[in-house]
Scaffold this active site. Structure first.
Site, PDB file in Angstrom:
ATOM      1  N   PHE A 125       0.875  -1.174   0.000  1.00 29.35           N
ATOM      2  CA  PHE A 125       0.000   0.000   0.000  1.00 29.35           C
ATOM      3  C   PHE A 125       0.910   1.220   0.000  1.00 29.35           C
ATOM      4  O   PHE A 125       1.607   1.479   0.994  1.00 29.35           O
ATOM      5  CB  PHE A 125      -0.843  -0.071   1.283  1.00 29.35           C
ATOM      6  CG  PHE A 125      -1.782   1.059   1.544  1.00 29.35           C
ATOM      7  CD1 PHE A 125      -3.029   1.113   0.945  1.00 29.35           C
ATOM      8  CD2 PHE A 125      -1.449   2.063   2.460  1.00 29.35           C
ATOM      9  CE1 PHE A 125      -3.934   2.141   1.239  1.00 29.35           C
ATOM     10  CE2 PHE A 125      -2.351   3.095   2.754  1.00 29.35           C
ATOM     11  CZ  PHE A 125      -3.590   3.121   2.138  1.00 29.35           C
ATOM     12  N   GLU A 129       4.689   9.721   1.447  1.00 33.31           N
ATOM     13  CA  GLU A 129       5.791  10.300   0.666  1.00 33.31           C
ATOM     14  C   GLU A 129       6.744  11.014   1.611  1.00 33.31           C
ATOM     15  O   GLU A 129       6.368  11.316   2.751  1.00 33.31           O
ATOM     16  CB  GLU A 129       5.230  11.295  -0.363  1.00 33.31           C
ATOM     17  CG  GLU A 129       4.326  10.621  -1.377  1.00 33.31           C
ATOM     18  CD  GLU A 129       3.814  11.564  -2.449  1.00 33.31           C
ATOM     19  OE1 GLU A 129       4.187  12.765  -2.439  1.00 33.31           O
ATOM     20  OE2 GLU A 129       3.039  11.090  -3.302  1.00 33.31           O
ATOM     21  N   TRP A 158       8.564   4.641   3.121  1.00 37.83           N
ATOM     22  CA  TRP A 158       8.063   3.820   4.229  1.00 37.83           C
ATOM     23  C   TRP A 158       7.082   2.759   3.727  1.00 37.83           C
ATOM     24  O   TRP A 158       6.107   2.457   4.415  1.00 37.83           O
ATOM     25  CB  TRP A 158       7.370   4.675   5.301  1.00 37.83           C
ATOM     26  CG  TRP A 158       8.269   5.609   5.993  1.00 37.83           C
ATOM     27  CD1 TRP A 158       8.232   6.976   5.957  1.00 37.83           C
ATOM     28  CD2 TRP A 158       9.373   5.258   6.832  1.00 37.83           C
ATOM     29  NE1 TRP A 158       9.249   7.493   6.705  1.00 37.83           N
ATOM     30  CE2 TRP A 158       9.963   6.457   7.261  1.00 37.83           C
ATOM     31  CE3 TRP A 158       9.928   4.041   7.247  1.00 37.83           C
ATOM     32  CZ2 TRP A 158      11.080   6.479   8.093  1.00 37.83           C
ATOM     33  CZ3 TRP A 158      11.034   4.067   8.074  1.00 37.83           C
ATOM     34  CH2 TRP A 158      11.595   5.273   8.489  1.00 37.83           C
ATOM     35  N   ILE A 159       7.337   2.243   2.543  1.00 34.72           N
ATOM     36  CA  ILE A 159       6.374   1.295   1.982  1.00 34.72           C
ATOM     37  C   ILE A 159       6.697  -0.123   2.451  1.00 34.72           C
ATOM     38  O   ILE A 159       7.719  -0.711   2.070  1.00 34.72           O
ATOM     39  CB  ILE A 159       6.325   1.400   0.439  1.00 34.72           C
ATOM     40  CG1 ILE A 159       6.061   2.861   0.032  1.00 34.72           C
ATOM     41  CG2 ILE A 159       5.261   0.462  -0.132  1.00 34.72           C
ATOM     42  CD1 ILE A 159       4.882   3.557   0.736  1.00 34.72           C
ATOM     43  N   GLN A 337      10.597  -4.345  32.556  1.00 34.94           N
ATOM     44  CA  GLN A 337      10.985  -4.052  33.950  1.00 34.94           C
ATOM     45  C   GLN A 337      10.944  -5.317  34.805  1.00 34.94           C
ATOM     46  O   GLN A 337      11.883  -5.610  35.565  1.00 34.94           O
ATOM     47  CB  GLN A 337      10.013  -2.993  34.516  1.00 34.94           C
ATOM     48  CG  GLN A 337      10.466  -2.344  35.798  1.00 34.94           C
ATOM     49  CD  GLN A 337      11.667  -1.433  35.563  1.00 34.94           C
ATOM     50  OE1 GLN A 337      11.925  -0.997  34.441  1.00 34.94           O
ATOM     51  NE2 GLN A 337      12.415  -1.188  36.616  1.00 34.94           N
ATOM     52  N   GLY A 341      17.395  -7.628  34.009  1.00 37.92           N
ATOM     53  CA  GLY A 341      18.415  -7.586  32.944  1.00 37.92           C
ATOM     54  C   GLY A 341      18.007  -8.392  31.724  1.00 37.92           C
ATOM     55  O   GLY A 341      18.261  -7.987  30.586  1.00 37.92           O
ATOM     56  N   GLU A 364      -0.226   4.230   9.916  1.00 40.76           N
ATOM     57  CA  GLU A 364      -1.700   4.252   9.757  1.00 40.76           C
ATOM     58  C   GLU A 364      -2.331   5.310  10.676  1.00 40.76           C
ATOM     59  O   GLU A 364      -3.378   5.087  11.272  1.00 40.76           O
ATOM     60  CB  GLU A 364      -2.304   2.855   9.973  1.00 40.76           C
ATOM     61  CG  GLU A 364      -1.939   1.921   8.829  1.00 40.76           C
ATOM     62  CD  GLU A 364      -2.666   0.596   8.842  1.00 40.76           C
ATOM     63  OE1 GLU A 364      -3.882   0.591   9.131  1.00 40.76           O
ATOM     64  OE2 GLU A 364      -2.016  -0.406   8.547  1.00 40.76           O
TER      65      GLU A 364
HETATM   66  C1  LIG Z   1       7.351   0.732  10.126  1.00 39.48           C
HETATM   67  C2  LIG Z   1       6.536   1.630   9.236  1.00 39.48           C
HETATM   68  C3  LIG Z   1       5.761   1.072   8.221  1.00 39.48           C
HETATM   69  C4  LIG Z   1       5.021   1.888   7.366  1.00 39.48           C
HETATM   70  N1  LIG Z   1       4.343   1.319   6.319  1.00 39.48           N
HETATM   71  C5  LIG Z   1       3.691   2.128   5.430  1.00 39.48           C
HETATM   72  C6  LIG Z   1       3.053   1.572   4.272  1.00 39.48           C
HETATM   73  O1  LIG Z   1       3.039   0.355   4.069  1.00 39.48           O
HETATM   74  N2  LIG Z   1       2.470   2.420   3.388  1.00 39.48           N
HETATM   75  C7  LIG Z   1       2.474   3.767   3.559  1.00 39.48           C
HETATM   76  O2  LIG Z   1       1.923   4.470   2.718  1.00 39.48           O
HETATM   77  N3  LIG Z   1       3.071   4.331   4.662  1.00 39.48           N
HETATM   78  C8  LIG Z   1       3.677   3.551   5.592  1.00 39.48           C
HETATM   79  N4  LIG Z   1       4.317   4.101   6.687  1.00 39.48           N
HETATM   80  C9  LIG Z   1       4.341   5.543   6.816  1.00 39.48           C
HETATM   81  C10 LIG Z   1       3.507   6.060   7.959  1.00 39.48           C
HETATM   82  O3  LIG Z   1       2.137   5.963   7.661  1.00 39.48           O
HETATM   83  C11 LIG Z   1       3.984   7.474   8.283  1.00 39.48           C
HETATM   84  O4  LIG Z   1       5.284   7.361   8.842  1.00 39.48           O
HETATM   85  C12 LIG Z   1       3.043   8.184   9.239  1.00 39.48           C
HETATM   86  O5  LIG Z   1       1.845   8.503   8.609  1.00 39.48           O
HETATM   87  C13 LIG Z   1       3.687   9.473   9.784  1.00 39.48           C
HETATM   88  O6  LIG Z   1       4.155  10.245   8.720  1.00 39.48           O
HETATM   89  P1  LIG Z   1       5.648  10.870   8.770  1.00 39.48           P
HETATM   90  O7  LIG Z   1       6.598   9.754   9.084  1.00 39.48           O
HETATM   91  O8  LIG Z   1       5.856  11.616   7.522  1.00 39.48           O
HETATM   92  O9  LIG Z   1       5.633  11.803  10.024  1.00 39.48           O
HETATM   93  P2  LIG Z   1       5.011  13.292  10.073  1.00 39.48           P
HETATM   94  O10 LIG Z   1       3.805  13.389   9.220  1.00 39.48           O
HETATM   95  O11 LIG Z   1       6.111  14.244   9.853  1.00 39.48           O
HETATM   96  O12 LIG Z   1       4.534  13.355  11.582  1.00 39.48           O
HETATM   97  C14 LIG Z   1       5.494  13.346  12.643  1.00 39.48           C
HETATM   98  C15 LIG Z   1       4.777  13.482  13.956  1.00 39.48           C
HETATM   99  O13 LIG Z   1       4.077  14.707  14.003  1.00 39.48           O
HETATM  100  C16 LIG Z   1       2.946  14.579  14.837  1.00 39.48           C
HETATM  101  N5  LIG Z   1       1.759  14.984  14.073  1.00 39.48           N
HETATM  102  C17 LIG Z   1       1.527  14.799  12.757  1.00 39.48           C
HETATM  103  N6  LIG Z   1       0.319  15.293  12.415  1.00 39.48           N
HETATM  104  C18 LIG Z   1      -0.228  15.799  13.538  1.00 39.48           C
HETATM  105  C19 LIG Z   1      -1.460  16.433  13.836  1.00 39.48           C
HETATM  106  N7  LIG Z   1      -2.389  16.631  12.889  1.00 39.48           N
HETATM  107  N8  LIG Z   1      -1.684  16.824  15.106  1.00 39.48           N
HETATM  108  C20 LIG Z   1      -0.753  16.606  16.066  1.00 39.48           C
HETATM  109  N9  LIG Z   1       0.433  16.000  15.854  1.00 39.48           N
HETATM  110  C21 LIG Z   1       0.692  15.589  14.603  1.00 39.48           C
HETATM  111  C22 LIG Z   1       2.879  13.101  15.245  1.00 39.48           C
HETATM  112  O14 LIG Z   1       3.485  12.935  16.515  1.00 39.48           O
HETATM  113  C23 LIG Z   1       3.702  12.421  14.186  1.00 39.48           C
HETATM  114  O15 LIG Z   1       4.247  11.188  14.626  1.00 39.48           O
HETATM  115  C24 LIG Z   1       5.030   3.285   7.561  1.00 39.48           C
HETATM  116  C25 LIG Z   1       5.786   3.837   8.607  1.00 39.48           C
HETATM  117  C26 LIG Z   1       6.536   3.033   9.434  1.00 39.48           C
HETATM  118  C27 LIG Z   1       7.337   3.668  10.539  1.00 39.48           C
END
Ligand SMILES: Cc1cc2nc3c(=O)[nH]c(=O)nc-3n(C[C@H](O)[C@H](O)[C@H](O)COP(=O)(O)OP(=O)(O)OC[C@H]3O[C@@H](n4cnc5c(N)ncnc54)[C@H](O)[C@@H]3O)c2cc1C
Length: 382
Positions: A125, A129, A158-159, A337, A341, A364
């Site tokens: 999915f 970006e 992050w796909i 905890q 260790g 998600e």
């Molecule tokens: C292990 C892993 C697997 C993933 N798999 C997929 C995948 O299969 N397909 C896909 O499309 N994506 C995937 N992702 C991407 C994931 O959905 C994004 O990392 C996530 O949506 C956060 O986007 P970002 O990393 O750009 O963080 P940012 O959008 O920069 O957000 C950073 C932080 O800002 C804060 N924040 C953001 N918006 C708000 C708000 N409106 N209000 C308050 N605080 C906010 C939150 O604390 C957030 O964690 C995956 C990510 C990881 C880590």
């Protein structure tokens, strides 16, 4: 032995209880697999889960169409996560990756589902970006209509399953309107010319993950899912089904952490008596059990509500995901905890749970975003 009493809650039918028992027995025999090479492990898991029929609930059965059963998805994720995080990941991605096809695909497009349900094709999915993770409505990747095809250009990051997937469901801007209304969804087979793996990403709990590059990747117009401009609605509908299942995976991790802690407290002697006699230890166990049950109530409430035909479960799914993932982090931390260790020893089960749970509070929809969603739902209904 894990607590099974939740299976008697009124959310479930006999078929769900049978599924939980049969899958648990299958997991005890087949899991965990060797995680040394995560790509190989995930390929093996998808093949095994498919061979033995466990992937069938992840996508529409085109011979017998009906809605996806979210309780089945949640029980399966909880059970797999309790045994092996990578098994849960492999199962979950077959559903998330094909959700757009199950919900909105044409019969022709749905030919993929026979393969993914049998474990013969791996799906992904591709929404996030580099500059739009939480802010998906502002994604930048473009899909330009060119005769009877579309040309896709840009990056996805992050796909999950990036690098091992056979098909990617890709969301790109077709420009019908600014923001959310100008995005469309496409089926992009892995071998499409112009699609490449720009980078493999390593995380604290290794999974196949990649940044993808699209350089004028051409797909036929028949690869468009739904209508031009439907992409954001499609992505949100898929997440509406699968978001509570992230809570279910967290619940599986938390339940395993609780089980391990109960065993540890019973087996280990401290100050001349079982560790379980210490009231502070009992306090931890009580808090953990409370969090596990409360998370289960929210997860299965959301799943049941969706299965009963609610068109959307935005509030219920956001609450389930937020609570279950955040509390699982606390439960697992308490388990570390209680293990002293050993809890931070590389590859100890609670150490791997500690690493495994963290990303669930980010993907998600990060926890903070779920709070925004819940608040909007609550205030909007007032
Ligand atoms: C292990 C892993 C697997 C993933 N798999 C997929 C995948 O299969 N397909 C896909 O499309 N994506 C995937 N992702 C991407 C994931 O959905 C994004 O990392 C996530 O949506 C956060 O986007 P970002 O990393 O750009 O963080 P940012 O959008 O920069 O957000 C950073 C932080 O800002 C804060 N924040 C953001 N918006 C708000 C708000 N409106 N209000 C308050 N605080 C906010 C939150 O604390 C957030 O964690 C995956 C990510 C990881 C880590």
């Amino acid at each position: 032995m894990s607590d099974r009493s939740f299976l008697n809650w009124p959310f479930f039918e006999e078929r769900h209880r049978q599924l939980a028992d049969q899958l648990d027995a299958w997991c005890a025999k087949n899991l965990p697999v060797d995680h040394h090479d995560v790509d190989a492990a995930c390929r093996e898991l998808v093949a095994k889960l498919g061979r033995d029929g466990w992937l069938k609930p992840t996508a529409l059965d085109t011979d017998n169409p009906g809605p996806l059963d979210v309780r089945t998805l949640c029980i399966t994720r909880e059970t797999l996560a309790r045994h092996d995080g990578l098994a849960d990941f492999s199962f979950a991605m077959q559903g998330l990756g094909t959700g757009a096809l199950s919900l909105f695909g044409t019969p022709d497009q749905q030919h993929w589902l026979g393969k993914t349900r049998a474990g013969k094709a791996i799906s992904a999915f591709a929404l996030s970006e580099p500059r739009s993770g939480s802010d998906v409505a502002n994604l930048e990747m473009t899909a330009t209509h060119d005769g009877d095809s579309y040309m896709l250009s840009g990056e996805k990051t992050w796909i999950s399953n990036g690098g091992i997937a056979d098909l990617y469901i890709v969301f790109a801007r077709t420009g019908e309107a600014p923001g959310a209304k100008g995005i469309s969804a496409f089926i992009v087979p892995a071998e499409t010319e112009g699609l490449s793996i720009a980078e493999r990403l390593e995380t604290i709990a290794p999974h196949p993950l990649a940044r993808l590059s699209f350089d004028n990747a051409r797909v036929p117009a028949s690869a468009l899912i739904g209508k031009p401009g439907d992409g954001f609605r499609i992505a949100m509908s898929v997440l509406d089904v699968f978001r509570s299942t992230v809570g279910a995976a967290a619940l599986g991790f938390a339940r395993r952490a609780l089980d391990e802690s109960v065993s540890r407290a019973a087996e280990r002697e401290l100050f001349g008596a079982p560790m379980a006699d210490l009231q502070m230890v009992q306090g931890h166990i009580a808090d953990m059990a409370l969090d596990v049950d409360a998370a289960a109530l929210l997860v299965y409430r959301a799943a049941w509500t969706k299965d009963m035909g609610a068109p959307r479960v935005t509030r219920e799914a956001a609450m389930a995901k937020l609570f279950a993932t955040d509390r699982a982090q606390e439960v697992i931390d308490a388990a570390v905890q209680l293990h002293g260790g050993d809890g931070v020893r590389k590859d100890h089960i609670v150490e791997s749970l500690y690493r495994e749970i963290r990303a669930l509070r980010i993907y998600e929809g990060a926890s903070d975003v779920q709070k925004v969603v819940i608040a909007r739902q609550v205030m909007g209904a007032a």
